[in-house]
Design an enzyme around this catalytic site. Structure first.
Site, PDB file in Angstrom:
ATOM      1  N   GLY A  93       4.839  -5.439  -5.339  1.00 38.26           N
ATOM      2  CA  GLY A  93       4.180  -5.227  -4.055  1.00 38.26           C
ATOM      3  C   GLY A  93       2.798  -5.875  -4.006  1.00 38.26           C
ATOM      4  O   GLY A  93       1.986  -5.688  -4.901  1.00 38.26           O
ATOM      5  N   CYS A  99       6.036   3.732  -0.070  1.00 39.33           N
ATOM      6  CA  CYS A  99       5.515   4.005  -1.408  1.00 39.33           C
ATOM      7  C   CYS A  99       4.915   5.399  -1.476  1.00 39.33           C
ATOM      8  O   CYS A  99       4.013   5.731  -0.709  1.00 39.33           O
ATOM      9  CB  CYS A  99       4.457   2.994  -1.811  1.00 39.33           C
ATOM     10  SG  CYS A  99       3.882   3.308  -3.488  1.00 39.33           S
TER      11      CYS A  99
END
Ligand SMILES: Cc1cc2nc3c(=O)[nH]c(=O)nc-3n(C[C@H](O)[C@H](O)[C@H](O)COP(=O)(O)OP(=O)(O)OC[C@H]3O[C@@H](n4cnc5c(N)ncnc54)[C@H](O)[C@@H]3O)c2cc1C
Ligand SMILES: Cc1cc2nc3c(=O)[nH]c(=O)nc-3n(C[C@H](O)[C@H](O)[C@H](O)COP(=O)(O)O)c2cc1C
Ligand code: FES
Lengths: 261, 304
Positions: B45, B129
C-alpha cells in the site's frame, strides 16, 4: 544467463540430538540438515526453517543462525522457546524441512583487528561459524554468559580456536557481576571490534558499554520474523532517526549506534 | 490449459496475483521465482508521503493465521516510482498499485500521480485497512463514504482500471459492493483482513503494540469465500478473491464461488516461492478436477 531460482529448498533432516548430556532437560538442541548449496553463507547470517509437517500451524518458518555451513550439511543450535522450536524437536532424520537462506548481513570480518565476541546463551551459535572461517583467529576472543551447563552449547569447539572465557549465571545476583565483567572486557578492548548476539537485555548492556568505552560494536537482533525476506515489515527495528528498518534484510547484524534498543 | 483471464482491460497470464503488503515491492521475491510468471503483482500500500507505520510488535501468529498491525509503513509514492517500479517486469506482468490516503482528495491526488505512469496497470483502492486511525477501514464501512472515495479515484485514474478493495468487517458487504460499483469501480477485490486480537497471559499484555490487528491466512478462508460468493452474484463487475489461499485447490474454490482472479497473501510468508509454485501447480490440479476452461467453471457453484 538464467537466474538460478534456488533460494527456497526442501531439504532432509540428517540428525537431531539434544546438545550434550543435559541438553534435553534445558531445551538445547543440535540440528543437522542437508546443505542445499549454502556454502557461501557468511557468519551471522541466518536461514528460515519450516518443517513440511507443520501444515498451517505454526504458520511461519522460524529464523535460526547458521552455526556451521559445511559442504555436506548445515548445523543449527537452538533453544526451545515456544511452540515452533518445540515442534522442531519432534523432527526425525529423513523428514523434510523447507529452508531459505542465507539471509541478512553477517558480522564484519576484519582480519588483523582484535575482535571480541560477546555471546549470551544460544547467541553463541553464529560465533561458531565466525571463528571457523576467520582468517586470523588468533585475534579473536570470546566472553560467554550462560545459565544451563556449558555442555549444552557449542562452546568447546570455539574455545579450542579462540581465547574464550565463560560465566555461568546461577541466580539473579549474578547478572550485575556479569555486566561488570562485560564492561571490564569492553574497556580493555578500546580500538578493537566487538560483536554481540544474545537476548535483548544483554544487547542493551553491550551497547551501553560499547558507547561508554568507545568500542566499535555490532549487535545481532532477534526480532520476530514472518517472511525473512523483507516483505512483511513485521521485524522492523528503529534507527535513532526514527526510521523503521527490516531486521531480516538490513540486519540482523547492525552497528550498535545504528539502532535503538 | 489456457489460464488467461481478461479483467476489465487487464490481461492476466493466469488468475494468480500477489496481495498487497505480502509481496513487498516485488523485488524481495526475485531470488525465489520469475516475477513474469505471475498473473499480476499488487505492491505494498502506497501513500503520498512515506509512513513509518505502527510500533513493534506488529505481527503475531494465531491458529492457522496471523495478525498484523503494520500500519501501512511504506516508502511513499515518489520513491516507489523512482526506485521500485523500474525493477518490476511491468511490460510482461501487470503491476497494480495499492492506494491508501486519509481523505477523498488525497486519494484523488495519489490516483493522478499513479495513473500517469506507464508501468502501473491499475489502481487498487484500500478503503479497508483496519490498522490506521485516520480513514482506514472507516471508508469501507459506510456505503456513501466508500462511493465518495471510489468516485474521487475514478475521476483521476484516466484509462487505468480502478479496483476497490473491500473489508469483511461490515454487516452487509453486498451493500458496500453495490455502492462502489455504482460509483465507477471497474473491479472489486475482497477481502482485506478481519479485525482480531491476541493476548499473552504470561505478560498480561496484548501481543500487538496496537492491541488489535488484521487477521489473515487460512483461518479466514471461509469468510472470504462467503464474501466472494455473495458479492460476485450481486454485481456485474469482475471480482478478485483473496483470504487464506494456500493451495491450487483453494484457487479453484474461489473461482467456483465467482472470482475472476485471486490474490495470494499470507501464504507468501509460508514460503517465499509460494505464489510461483501455485502458478505451476494450478493447471495440473485444474485438469485433475475436470476443469477445462476457467470461463465456464467460474461461478458454476451448485447451490440448489
Ligand atoms: C536472525 C535470527 C537468528 C536466530 N538464531 C537462533 C539460533 O541460532 N538459535 C536459537 O535457539 N534461536 C535463534 N533465534 C530465535 C528463534 O528464532 C526464536 O526463539 C523462535 O523463532 C521462537 O519460536 P517459537 O515458536 O519457539 O516461540 P513462540 O511460541 O513464537 O514464542 C515463545 C517465546 O519466544 C519469544 N520469541 C518469539 N520469536 C522470537 C525471536 N525471533 N527471537 C527471540 N525470541 C522470540 C516470544 O516472545 C515468546 O516469549 C534467532 C532469531 C533470529 C531473528
Ligand atoms: C503483513 C500484511 C500487510 C498487509 N498490507 C496491506 C496493504 O498495504 N494494503 C492492503 O490493501 N492490504 C494489505 N494486507 C491485506 C492483504 O492484502 C490481504 O487482503 C489479506 O491478508 C487477506 O489475504 P490472505 O489471507 O491471503 O493473507 C496486508 C496483509 C498482511 C498480512
Ligand atoms: S521478517 Fe518479514 S520483513 Fe523481516
Amino acid at each position: 544467463m538464467p537466474i538460478p531460482y534456488n533460494r527456497c529448498k526442501d531439504v532432509t533432516v540428517l540428525s537431531l540430538t539434544p546438545h550434550g548430556p543435559e541438553g534435553r532437560e534445558h531445551g538445547l538442541w543440535l540440528l543437522e540438515l542437508e546443505n542445499p548449496g549454502l556454502a557461501k553463507a557468511r557468519p551471522g547470517q541466518f536461514a528460515m526453517l519450516r518443517p513440511a509437517s507443520w501444515g498451517f500451524d505454526p504458520l511461519w518458518a522460524r529464523p535460526l543462525s547458521i552455526c556451521r555451513a559445511l559442504p555436506d550439511r548445515l548445523v543449527f543450535n537452538f533453544l526451545v522457546a515456544g511452540r515452533g522450536t518445540s515442534a522442531l524437536t519432534r523432527l526425525s532424520p529423513g523428514d523434510k524441512v523447507t529452508l531459505w537462506g542465507p539471509l541478512g548481513h553477517g558480522f564484519a570480518v576484519e582480519p588483523g583487528v582484535r575482535t571480541l565476541m560477546l555471546a549470551g546463551g544460544i547467541g553463541i551459535a553464529p560465533f561458531v561459524e565466525y571463528a571457523a572461517v576467520h582468517p586470523t583467529p588468533g585475534q579473536l576472543s570470546l566472553l560467554f554468559g550462560h545459565r544451563p551447563p556449558l555442555s549444552c552449547y557449542p562452546y568447546e569447539d570455539l574455545a579450542r580456536t579462540v581465547g574464550a572465557e565463560s560465566f555461568q549465571d546461577r541466580s539473579a545476583e549474578d547478572i550485575p557481576r556479569f555486566v561488570e565483567l562485560l564492561e571490564k572486557r569492553m574497556a580493555e578492548h578500546a580500538g578493537g571490534l566487538a560483536l554481540a548476539c544474545g537476548p535483548t537485555p544483554f544487547l542493551r548492556s553491550v551497547k551501553a558499554a560499547a558507547e561508554k568505552y568507545g568500542v566499535r560494536c555490532q549487535i545481532s537482533l532477534e526480532n520476530r520474523m514472518a517472511c525473512g525476506v523483507g516483505a512483511c515489515l513485521g521485524c522492523v527495528a528503529e534507527t535513532p532517526a526514527g526510521e523503521r528498518v527490516q531486521t531480516c534484510t538490513r540486519g540482523p547484524v547492525f552497528w550498535s549506534n545504528e539502532i535503538t534498543l | 490449459m489456457d489460464l488467461r483471464v481478461a479483467l476489465a482491460g487487464l490481461s492476466l497470464k493466469n488468475p494468480v496475483m500477489t496481495a498487497s503488503g505480502t509481496f513487498g515491492y516485488g523485488q524481495e521475491f526475485t531470488p525465489y521465482g520469475d516475477l513474469r510468471t505471475l498473473g499480476g503483482i499488487v505492491v505494498k500500500g502506497l501513500s503520498l508521503k512515506p509512513r513509518a507505520g505502527n510500533p513493534m510488535p506488529r505481527v503475531a501468529e494465531t491458529p492457522s493465521g496471523m495478525l498484523n498491525a503494520i500500519g501501512l509503513q511504506n516508502c511513499g509514492v515518489e520513491t516507489f516510482l523512482k526506485d521500485k517500479l523500474p525493477f518490476l517486469p511491468w511490460r510482461e506482468t501487470p503491476i497494480l498499485a495499492n492506494l491508501y490516503a486519509c481523505d477523498p482528495d488525497e486519494f484523488a491526488e495519489l490516483a493522478s500521480v499513479l495513473a500517469a505512469e506507464e508501468g502501473v496497470a491499475g489502481l487498487e483502492v484500500n478503503i479497508s485497512c483496519p490498522n490506521v486511525k485516520e480513514g482506514g477501514v472507516l471508508f469501507g464501512q459506510d456505503p456513501a463514504q466508500a462511493a465518495r472515495v471510489t468516485e474521487a479515484v475514478k475521476k483521476r485514474a484516466g484509462n487505468k482500471p480502478v479496483i476497490v478493495k473491500l473489508s469483511p468487517n461490515v454487516a452487509d458487504i453486498v451493500a458496500i459492493a453495490k455502492a462502489v460499483e455504482a460509483a465507477g469501480a471497474d473491479i472489486i477485490s475482497l477481502i482485506n483482513t478481519l479485525t482480531g486480537m491476541a493476548v499473552d497471559v504470561r505478560t498480561r499484555k496484548p501481543r500487538l503494540a496496537n492491541v488489535v490487528g488484521g487477521l489473515s491466512g487460512p483461518a479466514i478462508k471461509p469468510v472470504a469465500l462467503r464474501c466472494v460468493w455473495q458479492v460476485s452474484r450481486a454485481v456485474t463487475v469482475p471480482v478478485i478473491g483473496m483470504g487464506g489461499i494456500a493451495s491450487a485447490m483453494d484457487v479453484l474454490e474461489f473461482i467456483l464461488a465467482g472470482a475472476h482472479a485471486v490474490q495470494v497473501g499470507t501464504a507468501n510468508f509460508i514460503r517465499p516461492d509460494f505464489s510461483f509454485r501455485l502458478v505451476e501447480q494450478l493447471p495440473g490440479v485444474a485438469r485433475e478436477m475436470g476443469v477445462t476452461d476457467l470461463e465456464s467453471f467460474r461461478g458454476s457453484l451448485k447451490t440448489a
